[in-house]
Structure formats: C-alpha cells, structure tokens
Design a protein around this motif. Structure first.
Motif, PDB file in Angstrom:
ATOM      1  N   ILE A   5       0.836  -1.208   0.000  1.00 12.04           N
ATOM      2  CA  ILE A   5       0.000   0.000   0.000  1.00 12.04           C
ATOM      3  C   ILE A   5       0.868   1.255   0.000  1.00 12.04           C
ATOM      4  CG2 ILE A   5      -1.656   1.322   1.380  1.00 12.04           C
ATOM      5  CD1 ILE A   5      -2.801  -1.386   2.328  1.00 12.04           C
ATOM      6  N   GLN A   6       1.966   1.206   0.752  1.00 11.29           N
ATOM      7  CA  GLN A   6       2.870   2.356   0.830  1.00 11.29           C
ATOM      8  C   GLN A   6       3.478   2.671  -0.528  1.00 11.29           C
ATOM      9  OE1 GLN A   6       6.456   1.784   3.172  1.00 11.29           O
ATOM     10  NE2 GLN A   6       6.252   3.820   4.091  1.00 11.29           N
ATOM     11  N   ASN A   7       3.698   1.645  -1.338  1.00 13.72           N
ATOM     12  CA  ASN A   7       4.315   1.842  -2.650  1.00 13.72           C
ATOM     13  C   ASN A   7       3.311   2.236  -3.726  1.00 13.72           C
ATOM     14  OD1 ASN A   7       6.861   1.209  -1.689  1.00 13.72           O
ATOM     15  ND2 ASN A   7       6.654  -0.987  -2.114  1.00 13.72           N
ATOM     16  N   MET A   8       2.027   2.292  -3.385  1.00 16.91           N
ATOM     17  CA  MET A   8       0.998   2.688  -4.344  1.00 16.91           C
ATOM     18  C   MET A   8       0.701   4.180  -4.244  1.00 16.91           C
ATOM     19  SD  MET A   8      -1.606  -0.562  -3.807  1.00 16.91           S
ATOM     20  CE  MET A   8      -2.853   0.102  -4.921  1.00 16.91           C
ATOM     21  N   TYR A  19       0.059   2.498 -13.943  1.00 19.69           N
ATOM     22  CA  TYR A  19       1.436   2.424 -13.445  1.00 19.69           C
ATOM     23  C   TYR A  19       1.621   3.382 -12.270  1.00 19.69           C
ATOM     24  CZ  TYR A  19       6.540   2.421 -13.366  1.00 19.69           C
ATOM     25  OH  TYR A  19       7.845   2.317 -12.973  1.00 19.69           O
ATOM     26  N   GLN A  20       1.114   4.626 -12.416  1.00 23.60           N
ATOM     27  CA  GLN A  20       1.227   5.593 -11.325  1.00 23.60           C
ATOM     28  C   GLN A  20       0.439   5.127 -10.113  1.00 23.60           C
ATOM     29  OE1 GLN A  20       3.124   8.248 -11.002  1.00 23.60           O
ATOM     30  NE2 GLN A  20       2.297   8.794  -8.987  1.00 23.60           N
ATOM     31  N   TYR A  21      -0.717   4.529 -10.362  1.00 21.90           N
ATOM     32  CA  TYR A  21      -1.555   4.018  -9.273  1.00 21.90           C
ATOM     33  C   TYR A  21      -0.844   2.897  -8.521  1.00 21.90           C
ATOM     34  CZ  TYR A  21      -5.374   1.386  -7.072  1.00 21.90           C
ATOM     35  OH  TYR A  21      -6.173   0.699  -6.173  1.00 21.90           O
ATOM     36  N   ALA A  22      -0.210   1.991  -9.260  1.00 21.09           N
ATOM     37  CA  ALA A  22       0.421   0.819  -8.634  1.00 21.09           C
ATOM     38  C   ALA A  22       1.787   1.135  -8.036  1.00 21.09           C
ATOM     39  CB  ALA A  22       0.548  -0.303  -9.663  1.00 21.09           C
ATOM     40  N   CYS A  23       2.533   2.067  -8.645  1.00 20.98           N
ATOM     41  CA  CYS A  23       3.935   2.284  -8.251  1.00 20.98           C
ATOM     42  C   CYS A  23       4.248   3.715  -7.826  1.00 20.98           C
ATOM     43  CB  CYS A  23       4.862   1.906  -9.414  1.00 20.98           C
ATOM     44  SG  CYS A  23       4.598   0.249 -10.053  1.00 20.98           S
ATOM     45  N   TRP A  26       6.188   4.320  -4.550  1.00 21.63           N
ATOM     46  CA  TRP A  26       7.593   3.909  -4.666  1.00 21.63           C
ATOM     47  C   TRP A  26       8.406   4.969  -5.403  1.00 21.63           C
ATOM     48  CZ3 TRP A  26      10.761  -0.029  -3.094  1.00 21.63           C
ATOM     49  CH2 TRP A  26      11.989  -0.150  -3.758  1.00 21.63           C
ATOM     50  N   LEU A  27       7.877   5.471  -6.509  1.00 26.53           N
ATOM     51  CA  LEU A  27       8.590   6.457  -7.317  1.00 26.53           C
ATOM     52  C   LEU A  27       8.828   7.750  -6.534  1.00 26.53           C
ATOM     53  CD1 LEU A  27       6.650   5.978 -10.678  1.00 26.53           C
ATOM     54  CD2 LEU A  27       8.933   5.138 -10.139  1.00 26.53           C
ATOM     55  N   ASN A  28       7.880   8.112  -5.696  1.00 28.56           N
ATOM     56  CA  ASN A  28       8.015   9.351  -4.920  1.00 28.56           C
ATOM     57  C   ASN A  28       9.056   9.237  -3.819  1.00 28.56           C
ATOM     58  OD1 ASN A  28       6.053  10.656  -6.398  1.00 28.56           O
ATOM     59  ND2 ASN A  28       4.377  10.053  -5.031  1.00 28.56           N
ATOM     60  N   ARG A  29       9.301   8.018  -3.330  1.00 25.56           N
ATOM     61  CA  ARG A  29      10.182   7.852  -2.177  1.00 25.56           C
ATOM     62  C   ARG A  29      11.562   7.318  -2.514  1.00 25.56           C
ATOM     63  NH1 ARG A  29       8.904   4.083   0.836  1.00 25.56           N
ATOM     64  NH2 ARG A  29       7.239   3.098  -0.347  1.00 25.56           N
ATOM     65  N   HIS A  30      11.800   6.926  -3.778  1.00 20.67           N
ATOM     66  CA  HIS A  30      13.077   6.311  -4.124  1.00 20.67           C
ATOM     67  C   HIS A  30      13.664   6.906  -5.397  1.00 20.67           C
ATOM     68  CE1 HIS A  30      11.083   3.175  -1.651  1.00 20.67           C
ATOM     69  NE2 HIS A  30      12.295   3.014  -1.164  1.00 20.67           N
ATOM     70  N   VAL A  31      14.985   6.999  -5.397  1.00 22.36           N
ATOM     71  CA  VAL A  31      15.733   7.417  -6.579  1.00 22.36           C
ATOM     72  C   VAL A  31      16.746   6.313  -6.882  1.00 22.36           C
ATOM     73  CG1 VAL A  31      17.331   9.126  -7.540  1.00 22.36           C
ATOM     74  CG2 VAL A  31      15.477   9.857  -6.020  1.00 22.36           C
ATOM     75  N   ILE A  32      16.924   5.974  -8.174  1.00 27.55           N
ATOM     76  CA  ILE A  32      17.897   4.936  -8.531  1.00 27.55           C
ATOM     77  C   ILE A  32      19.299   5.442  -8.174  1.00 27.55           C
ATOM     78  CG2 ILE A  32      18.904   3.598 -10.412  1.00 27.55           C
ATOM     79  CD1 ILE A  32      16.268   3.771 -11.872  1.00 27.55           C
ATOM     80  N   PRO A  33      20.047   4.729  -7.323  1.00 26.33           N
ATOM     81  CA  PRO A  33      21.409   5.164  -6.967  1.00 26.33           C
ATOM     82  C   PRO A  33      22.306   5.230  -8.203  1.00 26.33           C
ATOM     83  CG  PRO A  33      20.637   3.391  -5.521  1.00 26.33           C
ATOM     84  CD  PRO A  33      19.661   3.482  -6.646  1.00 26.33           C
ATOM     85  N   GLU A  34      23.300   6.103  -8.162  1.00 23.62           N
ATOM     86  CA  GLU A  34      24.211   6.264  -9.294  1.00 23.62           C
ATOM     87  C   GLU A  34      24.993   4.984  -9.576  1.00 23.62           C
ATOM     88  OE1 GLU A  34      26.740   9.610  -8.773  1.00 23.62           O
ATOM     89  OE2 GLU A  34      25.115  11.082  -8.804  1.00 23.62           O
ATOM     90  N   TYR A  39      16.454  -0.189  -9.266  1.00 24.65           N
ATOM     91  CA  TYR A  39      16.263  -0.167  -7.819  1.00 24.65           C
ATOM     92  C   TYR A  39      14.859  -0.659  -7.517  1.00 24.65           C
ATOM     93  CZ  TYR A  39      17.379   1.392  -3.088  1.00 24.65           C
ATOM     94  OH  TYR A  39      17.681   1.433  -1.745  1.00 24.65           O
ATOM     95  N   SER A  40      14.772  -1.825  -6.907  1.00 26.13           N
ATOM     96  CA  SER A  40      13.477  -2.422  -6.613  1.00 26.13           C
ATOM     97  C   SER A  40      13.465  -2.914  -5.179  1.00 26.13           C
ATOM     98  CB  SER A  40      13.203  -3.586  -7.571  1.00 26.13           C
ATOM     99  OG  SER A  40      14.067  -4.680  -7.254  1.00 26.13           O
ATOM    100  N   ILE A  41      12.306  -3.427  -4.751  1.00 29.24           N
ATOM    101  CA  ILE A  41      12.199  -3.952  -3.395  1.00 29.24           C
ATOM    102  C   ILE A  41      13.172  -5.099  -3.183  1.00 29.24           C
ATOM    103  CG2 ILE A  41      10.342  -5.544  -4.042  1.00 29.24           C
ATOM    104  CD1 ILE A  41      10.735  -3.645  -0.688  1.00 29.24           C
TER     105      ILE A  41
END
Length: 220
Positions: A5-8, A19-23, A26-34, A39-41
């Motif tokens: 639920i937190q990732n939705m 996609y925005q509804y499901a993820c 996650w997109l708002n709270r994570h950035v792909i590290p350099e 970057y996934s669960i």
C-alpha cells in the motif's frame, strides 16, 4: 500488505494511469542510486540481507558447524586484502598450471605442453575444480520426464559476454566488444610479464584476436 500500500498512489485513477496508481508511492520515495542500473524492493532486501550476513560472518566461529566455519574462513580470506596484494597473480598462475598453462602466456607452449595436453581432461578440471564450464556445460538435475530421479544434462555453456548480441551488433555492443578484446590483451600481457616471458605485443594481439574469432563462431 502495508509495504504494498505504501508503494501505491491511491490518488491516481487506475483507469487512466495504472502504473502511477500501482507504483507512484515507490517512485516518490526512491531514486535509482548512481551505482545501480535499477532499484526495486528486491534490491533493498538484498542490501539489508548483506548487512545481516556481514554481521554473522564476522562473529566468532567458536562452536559453529563445519559449514558455517568454512563460510567464515572464506569471508576472512576475501577480506584479507594485504595478503591478496602480497600474493598478487600467484593464485592465477597456479590455476593456469593446473590446466596445462596458457599458450599466449608461454614462450614455447606448442613444444613443451601441447604433446601431453588433453582437452577432455582439462575441461573436466575446469568444471570440477573451478566450477567453470567451457565449450560444454554438464550438470545433474531433475529428469523432466520423471521428477523422482536425477539425470546428467549436457548443454551449451554461457558465452564470454552476456549474450549473442554483443558479438554481432553495432553501437554500444561494438564498444563493449572492443573493450572485451582489449581486456583479454591486457591480462595476457600482465601474465607474460609476471612469468618473466619476453614482451611480444603483436603475438598477444594476434592470439587474442583468434580467441575473439572463436567465441564469435560459437556465439553464431
């Protein structure tokens, strides 16, 4: 469930942007590290597990079962960087000796080694001692036709590069291909130097080009 639920993003309309509804959360709270291409669960869980595993491997092995002791010995050997630096290329040279040496890193391999060299014997050594499959992959697994028994499978092994595309396609694939060949040339020169074999850059370049040609034929 709470993590899902937190990732939705429940504020998004799933009929318009699923996609925005499901993820979205996650997109708002994570950035792909350099340092990563994704970057996934699963990456987060792997990182957390590695921290826990590091703590376990660094504890005393007093009273541990043999398997745990071996794991801790292996870990300590990998972390002993001073000894690794001190040994330098010696472990690699010893491994090459076990499989009959390397023609490109030898001055007279055709005369001194080839007469007694056996491909079948050395393929088995590569498999049994180093878990490295060359030309032929062989393993024991469940029989597809009878899952109650195990059988020997013979298959093609993986290629030197990740996939067949790297041997034939242009663009980035070609740049990787060129770097791969240069890497082989560099390693061969280093080993020749460590074995006190005279410098012969043109010979090394020609031999490694033949290796690349063979790999390309296998990939084809």
């Amino acid at each position: 469930a709470a993590r899902i639920i937190q990732n939705m993003d429940p504020t998004a309309d799933p009929c318009k942007d699923f996609y925005q509804y499901a993820c979205g959360g996650w997109l708002n709270r994570h950035v792909i590290p350099e340092t990563s291409s994704r970057y996934s669960i699963f990456d987060i869980l792997r990182d957390e597990l590695e921290i826990i595993l590091k703590g376990v491997l660094e504890t005393s092995d007093q009273g541990d079962r043999e398997a745990f002791q071996k794991a801790k010995i292996l870990y300590r050997s990998c972390m002993n960087e001073s000894l690794i630096e001190q040994r330098d290329s010696l472990p690699l040279l010893e491994a090459l000796t076990m499989v009959g040496d390397w023609p490109v890193a030898s001055a007279d391999w055709n005369k001194t080694k080839e007469p007694s060299w056996s491909m079948e014997e050395n393929l088995s050594i590569m498999n049994s001692r180093f878990n490295k499959r060359v030309l032929i992959d062989m393993f024991v697994w469940n029989d597809d036709q009878d899952s109650t028994r195990h059988i020997i499978y013979i298959d093609q092994p993986s290629l030197g590069m990740p996939s067949r595309d790297y041997y034939f396609n242009g663009g980035n694939y070609q740049r990787v291909r060129e770097a791969y060949l240069q890497f082989m040339v560099t390693i061969a020169k280093m080993i020749r130097e460590d074995k006190k074999v005279s410098r012969d850059d043109s010979f090394v370049q020609e031999e490694m080009a033949k290796v690349m040609e063979l790999e390309t034929e296998i990939a084809n």
